[in-house]
Design a protein around this motif. Sequence first.
Motif, PDB file in Angstrom:
ATOM      1  N   THR A  95       0.844  -1.206   0.000  1.00 52.35           N
ATOM      2  CA  THR A  95       0.000   0.000   0.000  1.00 52.35           C
ATOM      3  C   THR A  95       0.877   1.252   0.000  1.00 52.35           C
ATOM      4  O   THR A  95       0.591   2.231  -0.702  1.00 52.35           O
ATOM      5  N   TRP A 127      -7.881   2.823  -6.078  1.00 54.20           N
ATOM      6  CA  TRP A 127      -8.761   1.701  -5.728  1.00 54.20           C
ATOM      7  C   TRP A 127      -8.054   0.779  -4.730  1.00 54.20           C
ATOM      8  O   TRP A 127      -8.618   0.379  -3.707  1.00 54.20           O
ATOM      9  N   MET A 128      -6.807   0.451  -4.998  1.00 57.50           N
ATOM     10  CA  MET A 128      -6.061  -0.476  -4.131  1.00 57.50           C
ATOM     11  C   MET A 128      -5.818   0.140  -2.748  1.00 57.50           C
ATOM     12  O   MET A 128      -5.900  -0.539  -1.723  1.00 57.50           O
ATOM     13  N   ARG A 135      -9.093   0.068  -0.971  1.00 56.47           N
ATOM     14  CA  ARG A 135      -9.446  -1.304  -0.617  1.00 56.47           C
ATOM     15  C   ARG A 135      -8.723  -1.723   0.671  1.00 56.47           C
ATOM     16  O   ARG A 135      -9.314  -2.345   1.558  1.00 56.47           O
ATOM     17  N   ASP A 136      -7.463  -1.332   0.774  1.00 54.70           N
ATOM     18  CA  ASP A 136      -6.692  -1.657   1.982  1.00 54.70           C
ATOM     19  C   ASP A 136      -7.261  -0.919   3.193  1.00 54.70           C
ATOM     20  O   ASP A 136      -7.466  -1.494   4.264  1.00 54.70           O
ATOM     21  N   LEU A 184     -11.371  -4.242   2.375  1.00 54.36           N
ATOM     22  CA  LEU A 184     -12.147  -4.991   1.381  1.00 54.36           C
ATOM     23  C   LEU A 184     -11.290  -6.090   0.771  1.00 54.36           C
ATOM     24  O   LEU A 184     -10.058  -6.000   0.767  1.00 54.36           O
ATOM     25  N   SER A 185     -11.934  -7.078   0.210  1.00 52.48           N
ATOM     26  CA  SER A 185     -11.183  -8.180  -0.398  1.00 52.48           C
ATOM     27  C   SER A 185     -10.964  -7.880  -1.872  1.00 52.48           C
ATOM     28  O   SER A 185     -11.539  -6.937  -2.425  1.00 52.48           O
ATOM     29  N   ALA A 186     -10.168  -8.728  -2.514  1.00 49.21           N
ATOM     30  CA  ALA A 186      -9.829  -8.528  -3.929  1.00 49.21           C
ATOM     31  C   ALA A 186     -11.067  -8.537  -4.813  1.00 49.21           C
ATOM     32  O   ALA A 186     -11.063  -8.007  -5.912  1.00 49.21           O
ATOM     33  N   ARG A 187     -12.149  -9.142  -4.334  1.00 52.15           N
ATOM     34  CA  ARG A 187     -13.340  -9.247  -5.192  1.00 52.15           C
ATOM     35  C   ARG A 187     -14.245  -8.030  -5.071  1.00 52.15           C
ATOM     36  O   ARG A 187     -15.176  -7.871  -5.842  1.00 52.15           O
ATOM     37  N   ASP A 188     -14.015  -7.154  -4.038  1.00 46.64           N
ATOM     38  CA  ASP A 188     -14.922  -6.010  -3.852  1.00 46.64           C
ATOM     39  C   ASP A 188     -14.593  -4.880  -4.817  1.00 46.64           C
ATOM     40  O   ASP A 188     -13.475  -4.699  -5.207  1.00 46.64           O
TER      41      ASP A 188
END
Length: 381
Positions: free
Chosen positions: A311, A368-369, A372-373, A377-381
């Motif tokens: 991240t 986005w990444m 997400r961190d 959230l997971s890789a699919r969200d």
Amino acid sequence: MDYSIPPELAMFVDSVRQFREKELMPLEHEFLIKGSFDAKTRTELEEKARRQGFWALEVPEEYGGQGMGTLATCLVVEELFKHPAMFEFGGSPEPVLYKCNEEQKQRFLYPIIKADHRCCYAFTEPSGGSDVAAIHTTAVRDGANWVINGTKTFISYAERANFVILFASTDRERGARGITCFLVEKGTPGFSLSRSIPTMGDDWEPHELVFDDCVVPDANRLGDVGGGWALVNEQLTHGRLKIAAFQLGMAQRSIDIAVEWAKSRVTWGKPIASRQAVQWMLADSVTELDAARLLTYRAAWLADEGKPCETEAFMAKLYATEMAQRVTDRCLQILGGLGYSKEVPIQSFYRQVRVWRIGHGTAEIHRWMIARDLLGLSARD
Ligand SMILES: Cc1cc2nc3c(=O)[nH]c(=O)nc-3n(C[C@H](O)[C@H](O)[C@H](O)COP(=O)(O)OP(=O)(O)OC[C@H]3O[C@@H](n4cnc5c(N)ncnc54)[C@H](O)[C@@H]3O)c2cc1C
């Protein structure tokens, strides 16, 4: 610098500065006018660098390299990228090649470190680069071989590469987990460079690659079947930190030129440096540069400590690439017409920094990444 860079590393970076000033700077005007170095000039520069010990810097000592860490690598490229040619020292393979088995290391890894072989790295396809799970190039097993079909686009340095690190789908149902990595040598029947793609960057013309029933032995598969995305993911973090450091060099040089110019350019009887409009452009630029530097060095330090830094690397590259865009724009503005001309390198930096908000993951995907961190959230969200 007020943070602590070990004295021996600072000395080494100073020797890189001397190399840049002695070997690269005399060629700057010619580079700016032509927009490129010819292959002979680039090779001669690489040879000069090699003779001075600037070779295989990032390569672990066990492979015959100098074992420089990520922070050291960032400091070196930051210094080199104060010249617009985007010149880098040779002998450092793509990190993914350390995952080769022993036989593959002899064929692919060591020739890069020792004999100046080159490779390129092919992920992006005409249907898109961000959505890695959706790649269309397929590799289908046929006994002891794989048959590869598909097209890759925007592949940098393909013309100079002896082989390509290729990512193909071996199981489309499994998305990113169905991607496998292959090492495909130039000259393999069915593999060709179909066209070059001129870009707005100086000296940067990526290629489109076509694989048409290209047969590759299983011995050229790198890593596990379906393990290609995991392999490349690791290497992307390292690449992102280097890219962040490129921006530091380009922005620093642009500011240095703008400061000199602002102090000497006189309008209405005073240097433009005395005008608040110009001062604010410089103040914002140097502040943002320092922020980008701290983000980059922190992430590089974490990498060297073996701590998670994915991240932090996203943040460093995102901020540094957008910082460099703003800084080169302001510095060009401070030089007025001269800034737009090929008499000075700012216009070249201004064009060249643009690609890094796209390559190695776009700014949008970086945001986005990071989010997400933050949100868990997971890789699919
Ligand atoms: C000069 C140059 C050199 C390159 N060298 C290489 C190389 O050596 N090897 C290689 O494999 N590739 C290389 N690339 C390709 C580069 O990695 C891709 O261009 C990049 O990954 C983006 O893919 P794309 O261009 O297909 O854009 P797309 O993925 O089609 O995206 C288009 C736009 O939509 C946005 N977008 C997409 N999905 C989302 C989403 N879910 N949320 C929000 N926004 C989204 C993107 O951020 C972008 O703004 C190079 C590109 C250039 C320009």
